[in-house]
Write a protein that holds these residues in place. Sequence first.
Motif, PDB file in Angstrom:
ATOM      1  N   LYS A 152      -0.901  30.625  -4.864  1.00  0.00           N
ATOM      2  CA  LYS A 152      -1.002  31.952  -5.812  1.00  0.00           C
ATOM      3  C   LYS A 152      -2.294  32.549  -6.071  1.00  0.00           C
ATOM      4  O   LYS A 152      -2.457  33.752  -5.957  1.00  0.00           O
ATOM      5  CB  LYS A 152      -0.085  31.696  -7.165  1.00  0.00           C
ATOM      6  N   TYR A 153      -3.012  31.694  -6.198  1.00  0.00           N
ATOM      7  CA  TYR A 153      -4.649  32.173  -6.809  1.00  0.00           C
ATOM      8  C   TYR A 153      -5.452  31.901  -5.401  1.00  0.00           C
ATOM      9  O   TYR A 153      -6.806  32.406  -5.564  1.00  0.00           O
ATOM     10  CB  TYR A 153      -5.260  31.470  -7.908  1.00  0.00           C
ATOM     11  N   SER A 154      -5.096  31.731  -4.346  1.00  0.00           N
ATOM     12  CA  SER A 154      -5.863  31.538  -3.046  1.00  0.00           C
ATOM     13  C   SER A 154      -6.048  33.112  -2.521  1.00  0.00           C
ATOM     14  O   SER A 154      -5.395  33.991  -2.951  1.00  0.00           O
ATOM     15  CB  SER A 154      -5.161  30.664  -2.068  1.00  0.00           C
ATOM     16  N   LYS A 155      -6.797  33.260  -1.226  1.00  0.00           N
ATOM     17  CA  LYS A 155      -7.043  34.418  -0.804  1.00  0.00           C
ATOM     18  C   LYS A 155      -5.672  34.898  -0.122  1.00  0.00           C
ATOM     19  O   LYS A 155      -5.484  36.150   0.268  1.00  0.00           O
ATOM     20  CB  LYS A 155      -8.190  34.348   0.169  1.00  0.00           C
ATOM     21  N   TYR A 156      -4.824  34.168   0.046  1.00  0.00           N
ATOM     22  CA  TYR A 156      -3.537  34.383   0.658  1.00  0.00           C
ATOM     23  C   TYR A 156      -2.410  34.827  -0.363  1.00  0.00           C
ATOM     24  O   TYR A 156      -1.439  35.155   0.091  1.00  0.00           O
ATOM     25  CB  TYR A 156      -3.158  33.131   1.771  1.00  0.00           C
ATOM     26  N   GLN A 157      -2.721  34.494  -1.463  1.00  0.00           N
ATOM     27  CA  GLN A 157      -1.735  34.402  -2.574  1.00  0.00           C
ATOM     28  C   GLN A 157      -0.390  34.103  -2.493  1.00  0.00           C
ATOM     29  O   GLN A 157       0.595  34.357  -2.660  1.00  0.00           O
ATOM     30  CB  GLN A 157      -1.598  36.050  -2.672  1.00  0.00           C
ATOM     31  N   ASN A 158      -0.418  32.970  -1.463  1.00  0.00           N
ATOM     32  CA  ASN A 158       0.731  32.082  -1.274  1.00  0.00           C
ATOM     33  C   ASN A 158      -0.058  30.656  -0.653  1.00  0.00           C
ATOM     34  O   ASN A 158      -0.985  30.483  -0.285  1.00  0.00           O
ATOM     35  CB  ASN A 158       1.614  32.741  -0.183  1.00  0.00           C
ATOM     36  N   ASN A 159       0.887  29.877  -0.667  1.00  0.00           N
ATOM     37  CA  ASN A 159       0.729  28.428   0.053  1.00  0.00           C
ATOM     38  C   ASN A 159       0.737  28.864   1.664  1.00  0.00           C
ATOM     39  O   ASN A 159       1.539  29.759   2.082  1.00  0.00           O
ATOM     40  CB  ASN A 159       1.528  27.352  -0.199  1.00  0.00           C
ATOM     41  N   ILE A 160       0.093  27.986   2.403  1.00  0.00           N
ATOM     42  CA  ILE A 160       0.266  28.102   3.750  1.00  0.00           C
ATOM     43  C   ILE A 160       0.542  26.892   4.433  1.00  0.00           C
ATOM     44  O   ILE A 160       0.670  25.992   3.754  1.00  0.00           O
ATOM     45  CB  ILE A 160      -1.409  28.658   4.367  1.00  0.00           C
ATOM     46  N   ALA A 161       1.010  26.895   5.878  1.00  0.00           N
ATOM     47  CA  ALA A 161       1.313  25.748   6.374  1.00  0.00           C
ATOM     48  C   ALA A 161       0.097  25.278   7.132  1.00  0.00           C
ATOM     49  O   ALA A 161      -0.771  25.679   7.600  1.00  0.00           O
ATOM     50  CB  ALA A 161       2.400  26.087   7.519  1.00  0.00           C
ATOM     51  N   PRO A 162       0.018  23.756   7.350  1.00  0.00           N
ATOM     52  CA  PRO A 162      -0.941  23.208   8.225  1.00  0.00           C
ATOM     53  C   PRO A 162      -0.908  23.791   9.540  1.00  0.00           C
ATOM     54  O   PRO A 162       0.243  24.134  10.136  1.00  0.00           O
ATOM     55  CB  PRO A 162      -0.826  21.631   8.113  1.00  0.00           C
ATOM     56  N   PRO A 163      -2.237  23.546  10.297  1.00  0.00           N
ATOM     57  CA  PRO A 163      -2.264  24.251  11.714  1.00  0.00           C
ATOM     58  C   PRO A 163      -1.234  23.682  12.713  1.00  0.00           C
ATOM     59  O   PRO A 163      -0.987  24.406  13.543  1.00  0.00           O
ATOM     60  CB  PRO A 163      -3.661  23.909  12.021  1.00  0.00           C
ATOM     61  N   THR A 164      -1.057  22.457  12.337  1.00  0.00           N
ATOM     62  CA  THR A 164      -0.106  22.045  13.592  1.00  0.00           C
ATOM     63  C   THR A 164       1.295  21.873  13.138  1.00  0.00           C
ATOM     64  O   THR A 164       2.274  21.407  14.155  1.00  0.00           O
ATOM     65  CB  THR A 164      -0.580  20.352  13.592  1.00  0.00           C
ATOM     66  N   PHE A 165       1.819  22.653  12.123  1.00  0.00           N
ATOM     67  CA  PHE A 165       3.187  22.766  11.899  1.00  0.00           C
ATOM     68  C   PHE A 165       3.948  23.239  12.746  1.00  0.00           C
ATOM     69  O   PHE A 165       5.102  22.900  12.911  1.00  0.00           O
ATOM     70  CB  PHE A 165       3.152  23.330  10.210  1.00  0.00           C
ATOM     71  N   PRO A 166       3.513  24.316  13.277  1.00  0.00           N
ATOM     72  CA  PRO A 166       4.670  24.841  14.396  1.00  0.00           C
ATOM     73  C   PRO A 166       5.139  23.858  15.566  1.00  0.00           C
ATOM     74  O   PRO A 166       6.233  24.114  16.465  1.00  0.00           O
ATOM     75  CB  PRO A 166       3.587  25.703  15.175  1.00  0.00           C
ATOM     76  N   ARG A 167       4.620  22.657  15.498  1.00  0.00           N
ATOM     77  CA  ARG A 167       5.302  21.425  16.378  1.00  0.00           C
ATOM     78  C   ARG A 167       6.672  21.271  15.664  1.00  0.00           C
ATOM     79  O   ARG A 167       7.590  20.697  16.658  1.00  0.00           O
ATOM     80  CB  ARG A 167       4.267  20.073  16.277  1.00  0.00           C
ATOM     81  N   THR A 168       6.918  21.603  14.740  1.00  0.00           N
ATOM     82  CA  THR A 168       8.148  21.340  14.040  1.00  0.00           C
ATOM     83  C   THR A 168       9.200  22.581  14.461  1.00  0.00           C
ATOM     84  O   THR A 168      10.559  22.331  14.383  1.00  0.00           O
ATOM     85  CB  THR A 168       8.199  21.282  12.653  1.00  0.00           C
ATOM     86  N   PHE A 169       8.651  23.521  15.104  1.00  0.00           N
ATOM     87  CA  PHE A 169       9.586  24.701  15.371  1.00  0.00           C
ATOM     88  C   PHE A 169      10.442  24.505  16.473  1.00  0.00           C
ATOM     89  O   PHE A 169      10.137  23.907  17.381  1.00  0.00           O
ATOM     90  CB  PHE A 169       8.867  25.944  15.553  1.00  0.00           C
ATOM     91  N   SER A 170      11.536  25.101  16.488  1.00  0.00           N
ATOM     92  CA  SER A 170      12.383  25.361  17.861  1.00  0.00           C
ATOM     93  C   SER A 170      11.866  26.575  18.397  1.00  0.00           C
ATOM     94  O   SER A 170      11.650  27.696  17.883  1.00  0.00           O
ATOM     95  CB  SER A 170      13.892  25.320  17.283  1.00  0.00           C
ATOM     96  N   TYR A 171      11.880  26.331  19.682  1.00  0.00           N
ATOM     97  CA  TYR A 171      11.384  27.312  20.677  1.00  0.00           C
ATOM     98  C   TYR A 171      12.258  28.090  21.690  1.00  0.00           C
ATOM     99  O   TYR A 171      11.933  28.743  22.651  1.00  0.00           O
ATOM    100  CB  TYR A 171      10.025  27.057  21.587  1.00  0.00           C
TER     101      TYR A 171
END
Length: 156
Positions: A43-62
Amino acid sequence: MYKHLIGKQSEKVENQVERGAVAAFARSIGDPHPLYVDKEYGKYSKYQNNIAPPTFPRTFSYGTIPGLHLPVAGLIHGEQTFEYKRPLLIGEEIYCHSKVENYREKRAASGHLGFLTLINIGEDMRENNIFTSKVVLVLTEQAREGEDYYDSNHRA
């Protein structure tokens, strides 16, 4: 073996950047950084939200690339790179698809090897690119001769 599929792509599939999935993924890779898992920190980061780790898209369906069937045995995940326009934010919907970028073969001491290059793309609901991932799969002689195949709804 796969040259005829170069340029083919899957339909877009909706994926959710879900808080619990991101936390579980961060734990599984041994990176429980507070930006991934701590709501107050995000909430207090520059994104004002949590983010996902860079390799998280490996879990997505394509989605499924018509005609692409990957072998069960003899398939090696050779390489993967990620390029981001911005981080993935917790709670957002991502629309993902894959396309076959290239296929080439090479003679090696162990026999013929195939190198299949896939591009995975993640976009927001306005079709703005968020990330692109390039995946190189190596098909060994065993893969080239095998009879058991996955469909192309891969998580590579």
